[in-house]
Scaffold this active site. Sequence first.
Site, short mmCIF file in Angstrom:
data_model
loop_
_atom_site.label_atom_id
_atom_site.label_comp_id
_atom_site.label_asym_id
_atom_site.label_seq_id
_atom_site.Cartn_x
_atom_site.Cartn_y
_atom_site.Cartn_z
CD GLN A 224 112.93 -53.90 -34.02
OE1 GLN A 224 113.27 -53.35 -33.05
NE2 GLN A 224 112.78 -55.22 -33.97
CD GLN B 273 112.67 -36.58 -36.17
OE1 GLN B 273 112.10 -35.30 -36.11
NE2 GLN B 273 113.74 -36.92 -36.01
CB ILE B 274 108.84 -40.48 -40.63
CG1 ILE B 274 108.70 -41.37 -39.26
CG2 ILE B 274 108.70 -41.59 -41.86
CD1 ILE B 274 107.56 -42.04 -39.02
CD GLU C 137 83.71 -26.35 -30.63
OE1 GLU C 137 82.93 -27.26 -29.78
OE2 GLU C 137 82.97 -25.42 -30.87
N GLY C 138 87.29 -25.64 -26.47
CA GLY C 138 87.78 -26.08 -25.17
C GLY C 138 89.28 -26.58 -25.19
C1 LIG Z 1 91.59 -20.53 -35.38
C2 LIG Z 1 90.39 -20.23 -34.15
C3 LIG Z 1 89.23 -20.51 -34.30
C4 LIG Z 1 88.12 -19.99 -33.43
N1 LIG Z 1 86.81 -20.15 -33.92
C5 LIG Z 1 86.01 -19.80 -32.92
C6 LIG Z 1 84.56 -19.48 -33.20
O1 LIG Z 1 84.13 -19.89 -34.43
N2 LIG Z 1 83.85 -18.99 -32.18
C7 LIG Z 1 84.08 -18.95 -30.97
O2 LIG Z 1 83.56 -18.30 -30.11
N3 LIG Z 1 85.63 -18.77 -30.46
C8 LIG Z 1 86.42 -19.36 -31.35
N4 LIG Z 1 87.66 -19.62 -31.15
C9 LIG Z 1 88.13 -18.98 -29.67
C10 LIG Z 1 88.48 -20.58 -29.07
O3 LIG Z 1 87.52 -21.15 -28.66
C11 LIG Z 1 89.52 -19.93 -27.88
O4 LIG Z 1 90.58 -19.65 -28.28
C12 LIG Z 1 89.52 -21.10 -26.65
O5 LIG Z 1 88.37 -21.39 -25.98
C13 LIG Z 1 90.66 -20.60 -25.75
O6 LIG Z 1 90.61 -19.46 -25.40
P1 LIG Z 1 91.62 -18.46 -25.14
O7 LIG Z 1 92.30 -18.45 -26.31
O8 LIG Z 1 91.01 -17.15 -24.51
O9 LIG Z 1 92.72 -19.00 -24.04
P2 LIG Z 1 92.72 -18.82 -22.40
O10 LIG Z 1 91.49 -19.08 -21.89
O11 LIG Z 1 93.29 -17.36 -22.21
O12 LIG Z 1 93.65 -19.79 -21.85
C14 LIG Z 1 95.13 -19.74 -22.25
C15 LIG Z 1 95.85 -20.94 -21.66
O13 LIG Z 1 95.59 -21.21 -20.25
C16 LIG Z 1 94.70 -22.30 -19.89
N5 LIG Z 1 94.03 -22.02 -18.91
C17 LIG Z 1 92.71 -21.44 -18.68
N6 LIG Z 1 92.06 -21.57 -17.72
C18 LIG Z 1 92.57 -22.63 -17.19
C19 LIG Z 1 92.33 -23.42 -16.16
N7 LIG Z 1 91.15 -22.93 -15.31
N8 LIG Z 1 92.98 -24.45 -15.61
C20 LIG Z 1 93.99 -24.76 -16.46
N9 LIG Z 1 94.49 -24.15 -17.48
C21 LIG Z 1 93.75 -23.00 -17.88
C22 LIG Z 1 94.34 -22.67 -21.31
O14 LIG Z 1 94.32 -23.89 -21.35
C23 LIG Z 1 95.26 -22.34 -22.35
O15 LIG Z 1 96.47 -23.06 -22.34
C24 LIG Z 1 88.61 -19.76 -32.30
C25 LIG Z 1 90.09 -19.86 -31.64
C26 LIG Z 1 91.07 -20.12 -32.89
C27 LIG Z 1 92.30 -19.88 -32.49
#
Ligand SMILES: Cc1cc2nc3c(=O)[nH]c(=O)nc-3n(C[C@H](O)[C@H](O)[C@H](O)COP(=O)(O)OP(=O)(O)OC[C@H]3O[C@@H](n4cnc5c(N)ncnc54)[C@H](O)[C@@H]3O)c2cc1C
Length: 408
Positions: free
Chosen positions: A303, A361-362, A388-389
């Site tokens: 299980q 794990q499985i 994308e956020g």
């Molecule tokens: C493989 C890859 C492909 C990508 N492709 C694209 C692309 O094609 N075009 C493009 O424009 N971008 C692209 N991105 C960028 C991506 O959208 C960003 O990495 C993402 O929006 C997060 O931004 P950051 O990495 O600066 O993290 P940060 O904003 O620095 O965040 C770091 C941490 O802090 C947290 N945090 C930040 N602000 C808050 C808040 N107000 N409240 C709570 N927590 C918070 C975040 O959730 C995260 O855990 C890509 C990223 C990767 C890794």
Amino acid sequence: MAEFTMELNDEQKEVRDWLHGFAADVIRPAAAEWDEREETPWPVIQEAAKVGIYSLDFYAQQYFDATGLGIPMAMEELFWGDAGIALSIVGTGLAAVGVLANGTEEQIGTWIPQMYGDAGDVKVAAFCSSEPDAGSDVASMRTRAVYDEAKDEWVINGTKTWATNGGIANVHVVVAVVDPDLGSKGHASFIIPPGTPGCSQGQKFKKHGIRASHTAEVILDDVRVPGSCLLGGKEKLDERLARAREKAKQGGERVKNAAMATFEASRPAVGAMAVGTARAAYEVALDYATTREQFGRPIIDNQGVAFQLADMRTRIDAARLLVWRASWMAINGKPFTAAEGSMSKLFASETAKKVTAQAIQILGGNGYTREYPVERMHRDAAIYTIFEGTSEIQRLVIARTLSGMPIR
Ligand SMILES: Cc1cc2nc3c(=O)[nH]c(=O)nc-3n(C[C@H](O)[C@H](O)[C@H](O)COP(=O)(O)OP(=O)(O)OC[C@H]3O[C@@H](n4cnc5c(N)ncnc54)[C@H](O)[C@@H]3O)c2cc1C
């Protein structure tokens, strides 16, 4: 409005099966190789172009499916094949949507074909918004676009980062600040045509997952583009900026705005990618659990293993339902009063991370090796809660939408 049904219609089933065949026969067998090579899988993109999957026509057909399920269904199948390769195939679509959403008919007709190229000479496109100091906090973007009226040209300077297909794209779509006083309302999008001087690739990133997808910095050093490269045109921009200045004068704006509505509509597509990866890992785990024997019986006889599989499948199906609901709402113009788009992306991406970890794990020791695909799927899944956020930003959007409060 399409009648509500939980079943795909015959045409959708046909497209789904066709995509599944491509994912199973072409994408999945190539996945391990391109993950190790950490390079854009050009031959696979070419193959997708030959059969019509890598094309604006295909993307548009799914996008305008009246039920809203065309895009999520396509994403799920392609990402079921492999996330890195699938992102290389659909990455151009993300840039194309930027042009479709904001461009004039002429811009759409001129630039989108150049984003894809043709089956004999495929091209890719990049959407560049993120910057080293502007990830989640888009309003702190620094890349600046200044209008040179005498020459009817825009001059763009800045550094973009993490751009999918950045630097290898034929066409880059770049978001830049045109009015620094207006925060994210003072941004505009520009086309950077192929071979434009000053636009170059910076660092190419070595990543944890989706390694078949190219991710790099894009350097914009005195890049000059014709006035016609401003998406939507100057007149529309001037009107929009005037409205934003007027609103800024009147004081704070409520958190619900048009930009947020756009994200709500696009986020389920990322949720669907996550569902594809989660389903792929679940299927491998189910198969393994029924064939691997320990203590003289298949491990699924326990299980402890079977219940994990039950939970995995339940979460995947729940994620898909949230994705489909939000996609259906988007195509039917339903207001996202509870940030249902963000909800679907949040739940599906967290599901992909959890389910792929359970799959490892499985599979035990085998799950931890590159002999089996779940290790790669787990590395791939980690991206869904970031791009994308991030998950935290999704929660922020949901909480703000529910409460109407400017929660930070
Ligand atoms: C493989 C890859 C492909 C990508 N492709 C694209 C692309 O094609 N075009 C493009 O424009 N971008 C692209 N991105 C960028 C991506 O959208 C960003 O990495 C993402 O929006 C997060 O931004 P950051 O990495 O600066 O993290 P940060 O904003 O620095 O965040 C770091 C941490 O802090 C947290 N945090 C930040 N602000 C808050 C808040 N107000 N409240 C709570 N927590 C918070 C975040 O959730 C995260 O855990 C890509 C990223 C990767 C890794």
